[in-house]
Design a protein around this motif. Structure first.
Motif, short mmCIF file in Angstrom:
data_model
loop_
_atom_site.label_atom_id
_atom_site.label_comp_id
_atom_site.label_asym_id
_atom_site.label_seq_id
_atom_site.Cartn_x
_atom_site.Cartn_y
_atom_site.Cartn_z
N ARG A 149 0.82 -1.21 0.00
CA ARG A 149 0.00 0.00 0.00
C ARG A 149 0.86 1.26 0.00
NH1 ARG A 149 -4.86 1.21 4.39
NH2 ARG A 149 -5.81 2.98 3.28
N LEU A 150 1.92 1.27 0.82
CA LEU A 150 2.80 2.45 0.86
C LEU A 150 3.40 2.73 -0.51
CD1 LEU A 150 4.71 1.94 4.25
CD2 LEU A 150 2.91 3.62 3.74
N ILE A 151 3.67 1.66 -1.26
CA ILE A 151 4.20 1.84 -2.62
C ILE A 151 3.08 2.30 -3.56
CG2 ILE A 151 5.17 0.62 -4.60
CD1 ILE A 151 6.67 -1.17 -2.54
N SER A 152 1.93 1.63 -3.48
CA SER A 152 0.84 1.90 -4.43
C SER A 152 0.35 3.34 -4.38
CB SER A 152 -0.32 0.95 -4.17
OG SER A 152 0.06 -0.39 -4.40
N ILE A 153 0.21 3.89 -3.16
CA ILE A 153 -0.35 5.24 -3.05
C ILE A 153 0.63 6.32 -3.48
CG2 ILE A 153 -1.93 4.54 -1.22
CD1 ILE A 153 -0.07 5.82 0.82
N ARG A 154 1.87 5.93 -3.81
CA ARG A 154 2.85 6.89 -4.32
C ARG A 154 2.97 6.84 -5.85
NH1 ARG A 154 6.90 8.32 -0.55
NH2 ARG A 154 7.80 9.55 -2.24
#
Length: 877
Positions: A372-377
């Protein structure tokens, strides 16, 4: 002049759980360590004490007595309290190779943090020694080993030898033929002391003609013997032939090595003989439910979570080292020889199960957080967007099944290049009100997409090539419908480019391997028989009744789509209710088995099996016939492969006359696959369940894997396969170990033409056991459903690859990609899984070769010999 020196090492073997729970063990450990500290501090004549080589015991004690940290560390630094190198006393045969490595890594780091680690491969009680432990030990700076189980005097009469791994690395090793508890009880009566010493030491002297002898003093949960120095003084006064000293086990092994020089035999590979000590050869299938959890979580940790964390760190996110350590430590507690063995009380195994739940929950949620931390960036142009991760170090095109929250209208699924991806909707459920009521808008005035409907949907997608060790993006395009239809009918066959599978009238399968046109009959035969064993050993009953699935097929159907074809087969086996009915030949109960056999576009035949188990004390296996009359099997082991005979002769002919502790059966462990082959073709069976197999049949032409076995007591006496005393507590009933209810299993079958290469089988297993995570990046899902996160700048690339490595038959395989524990980079671990061919290590930019300890520099290698390991520390640019 005394001509022998007897080295006594004082210790306790501290099972952290067994027939008792870990809570009980911890409370008594607290009292035990208090006494050890007091005795060592107050008695300078007591030179050293071994705390079972488990650093977890130190952590456990200091959690409740942090005020003793300085005192404990001083004793460890002075080498008076001996700790490490292990975190827990792990199994070496059925846990993942990375679990063994991390167990040593954390164990040694904790010991060093408190003053120092014992550099001895001390394994007092594990049920056999893994074949590649010598090279693992050497890469942690350990050059000596001391253990109990696994060697018969038919193989080695003396106690000392050089133990050689499959890559030719050696350690000097000593076996304790009578165990770690042989000197646990010491006679303090002056009148009988000399006779006692002669009776105890004469057998040791008969096995060793060396000057230096070992006499272990301790036993399970043994209290420290405060007057041991005084007793040793009395021994020296009354024994004219021997000199006695209290010593550390490592000092003894080093002293003996100096005496031996190079004059000792060499033993190679795994040590699993059960003549003098039981190795419980069939413990690999005890408590299959717990074994499955272990295997699933190990695969999640090593194959998916750790690579994704490395990707995340390379993009600037912090590595959650302490969370990962906590997950691994939960797994280490369960990897301890009794815990992973399942040879415990039901109450204890409930604790084991709960630790697996904790480990799986932590790993799952940590994986979710970082995907998620990667996806939202990542920049987003579509309301329904998905980030798809590839944890492998080479590009891959897997078929992925995942859960998504979709609007329930037709769509085309497109990749980052806009190409349509084939997919099938497996199932969906309308949860509109529930999901949309969970949404939280941190900025209510900002525009966002609120779908009219939300369906929880499970879909399967044929992915295009995913970037190596990285991610890509997919999105929904609502201008068309790209769903593939699933047709259900009743044909009796399915096929793809590699196989045609036919269901015969008797319910067995016939598989045609299309590249050669060869037909293989009698595939997938379920075989049920009685189990008169206990929590340690399978043993057939004296009056058995063997039931197979032949002729038991009651229903079948076929499903076809562009993605896969599958057969759904249902069997009803008439089986005995229990051992008493089995002995009478009464098969009055029904066991229902449902099987899904599926073909995708590769050369794996995938099986998922559901069993409704409502009978007692039995074993269920599945058999696959081959056309090879095998003399040897091949399976993967720690960082390599091992060839084993399909039967152990001449041991089978002499074991009863020589009073072996257990029958030398060829029921064997594996890491993920078993194989039989000749020079032209072969067969591999890959498992994600119980890691146990046997080659059976009149001509040893059939591979059998155990799905599960059940039993009703922790310990039983006088088994066919294990005569004499019980191994566990005979009064402890284990109704949970009967595994009542529904059980599910997965495995895969592969036929190939050409020569066998273990690297190919290992690579197939690695890919099959890898989860490819998918994270849905949609505004309406930010809220209570998945917790709410703040908006961030979207500045990551749409596609990303941290590293790409070749994956050919001549290339080293990657055991792990993980964040480095020391330094900001990541770790790549290569190994050679082959039996007899070298592989090359691909060049990696900014890589430094280190040993398994991740700290000691290692010479660069261009190639790896069989079973060799090379770890690289790689800087992140």
């Amino acid at each position: 002049m005394k001509n022998k020196t007897v080295h006594i090492y004082s210790h306790t073997h501290w099972d952290q759980e067994w027939y008792f729970t870990s809570s009980r063990s911890r409370v008594y450990l607290f009292n035990h360590v208090k006494n050890v500290i007091r005795i060592l501090e107050n008695n300078p004549d007591f030179p050293c004490y071994l705390l079972d080589a488990q650093s977890a015991l130190v952590e456990s004690y200091l959690q409740w007595a942090p005020e003793d940290s300085t005192r404990l560390s001083q004793l460890i630094a002075e080498k008076r309290l001996l700790v490490g190198p292990w975190y827990t006393q792990t199994d070496q045969l059925v846990v993942h190779q990375e679990s063994v490595v991390r167990n040593l890594w954390y164990g040694m780091e904790i010991a060093r943090a408190h003053g120092g680690t014992m550099l001895l491969g001390y394994v007092p009680d594990s049920f056999g020694q893994g074949g590649n432990m010598p090279q693992i030990y050497r890469q942690f700076g350990i050059r000596h080993a001391l253990f109990w189980r696994g060697i018969a005097d038919n193989t080695l009469h003396e106690t000392e030898f050089f133990w050689q791994g499959e890559n030719s690395d050696r350690v000097f090793a000593v076996q304790m033929p009578w165990g770690y508890h042989y000197g646990g009880l010491l006679d303090e009566t002056p009148e009988t002391m000399v006779r006692f010493l002669n009776n105890k030491l004469s057998p040791i002297e008969a096995r060793s003609n060396r000057t230096h002898l070992l006499w272990p003093h301790g036993f399970d949960q043994a209290p420290v013997r405060e007057n041991l120095p005084q007793l040793v003084k009395q021994f020296n006064e009354c024994d004219a032939q021997r000199h006695y000293v209290i010593d550390s086990p490592l000092a003894f092994v080093e002293t003996l090595e100096n005496e031996v020089g190079g004059d000792a035999r060499v033993l190679r590979g795994e040590l699993t003989e059960g003549k003098h000590s039981r190795i419980h050869k069939t413990i690999f299938s005890c408590r299959a439910d717990l074994k499955q959890l272990n295997n699933e979580i190990e695969a999640l940790l090593v194959n998916t979570l750790e690579p994704v964390l490395a990707i995340s760190r390379s993009l600037g996110n912090e590595y959650p080292a302490r969370i990962v350590a906590d997950i691994w430590k939960l797994m280490f507690f369960n990897a301890a020889h009794d815990s992973i063995g399942g040879c415990n009380s039901d109450e204890t195994n409930q604790d084991v199960r709960f630790r697996y739940k904790q480990a799986r929950d932590l790993a799952t949620h940590l994986l979710e957080m970082h995907t998620r931390l990667i996806s939202i960036r990542i920049p987003r142009e579509h309301d329904f967007t998905f980030t798809v991760f590839n944890p492998l170090t080479h590009p891959s095109s897997p078929q992925i099944t995942f859960e998504a929250w979709l609007p329930g209208i037709p769509f085309t699924l497109r990749d980052a290049a806009g190409r349509a991806l084939p997919y099938v909707i497996e199932e969906q459920q309308d949860l509109t009100d529930y999901v949309l009521n969970q949404t939280i808008r941190l900025n209510p005035g900002e525009a966002w997409h609120r779908p009219e409907k939300v369906f929880r949907t499970r879909l399967t997608v044929d992915s295009r090539e995913l970037p190596a060790l990285g991610y890509t993006r997919w999105h929904l395009d609502f201008s068309g419908d790209g769903a593939r239809q699933v047709v259900t009918d009743r044909p009796r066959s399915i096929d793809n480019a590699y196989y045609r599978i036919d269901v015969e009238d008797n319910g067995l399968l016939t598989i045609v391997y299309k590249p050669t046109g060869k037909r293989y009959a009698r595939q997938m035969c379920f075989v049920d028989n009685g189990d008169d064993g206990d929590s340690y050993n399978y043993s057939p009953p004296r009056k058995d009744m063997i039931i197979t699935s032949e002729g038991c097929l009651v229903n079948q159907r076929c499903q076809r789509s562009d993605l896969q074809q599958s057969l759904r087969l249902e069997y009803v086996l008439r089986v005995p209710e229990d051992l008493a009915q089995r002995a009478k030949g009464n098969a009055t109960a029904e066991m229902h088995i449902s099987v899904n056999v599926s073909l995708q576009h590769d050369d794996l035949i995938r099986f998922s099996v559901d069993v409704d188990n409502n009978v007692l004390s039995h074993r269920l296996c599945v058999h696959f016939a081959t056309d090879i009359m095998a003399k040897m099997s091949c399976a993967d082991q720690l960082f390599g492969a091992v060839k084993r005979p399909v039967e152990y002769r001449p041991a089978l002919e002499v074991w009863e006359d020589e009073h072996w502790q257990e029958k030398p059966v060829a029921i064997e462990p594996m890491q993920s696959y078993v194989n039989v082959h000749d020079d032209e073709h072969g067969f591999s069976l890959h498992t994600n369940g119980v890691r146990e197999y046997e080659i059976v049949g009149e001509h040893y032409d059939t591979i059998a894997i155990t799905l599960f076995r059940t039993f009703g007591f922790m310990g039983k006496e006088n088994l066919l396969y294990r005569p004499g005393r019980a191994s566990g507590e005979t009064v402890v009933e284990t109704p949970d170990a009967q595994l009542p209810g529904k059980r599910s299993f997965t495995f895969a079958w592969r036929i190939y033409h050409g020569t066998f290469t273990a690297s190919q089988s290992a690579c197939v297993s690695k890919t099959w056991l890898t989860t490819f995570p998918v994270w849905q990046d949609s505004d309406f899902l930010n809220g209570r459903l998945r917790f709410c996160l703040s908006d961030v700048e979207r500045d990551y690339p749409v596609e990303y690859s941290l590293l790409t490595l070749p994956c050919g038959p001549d290339d080293a395989l990657v055991s792990t990609v993980k964040c480095a524990e020391q330094g900001p980079g990541y770790i790549l671990r290569f190994y050679n899984p082959n039996l007899d061919r070298v592989v090359r290590i691909p060049p990696v930019a900014k890589a430094q070769n280190v040993m398994l300890d991740e700290r000691t520099p290692m010479a660069e290698k261009a190639v790896l010999n069989p079973a060799d390991v090379q770890t690289c520390y790689v800087e992140i640019e």
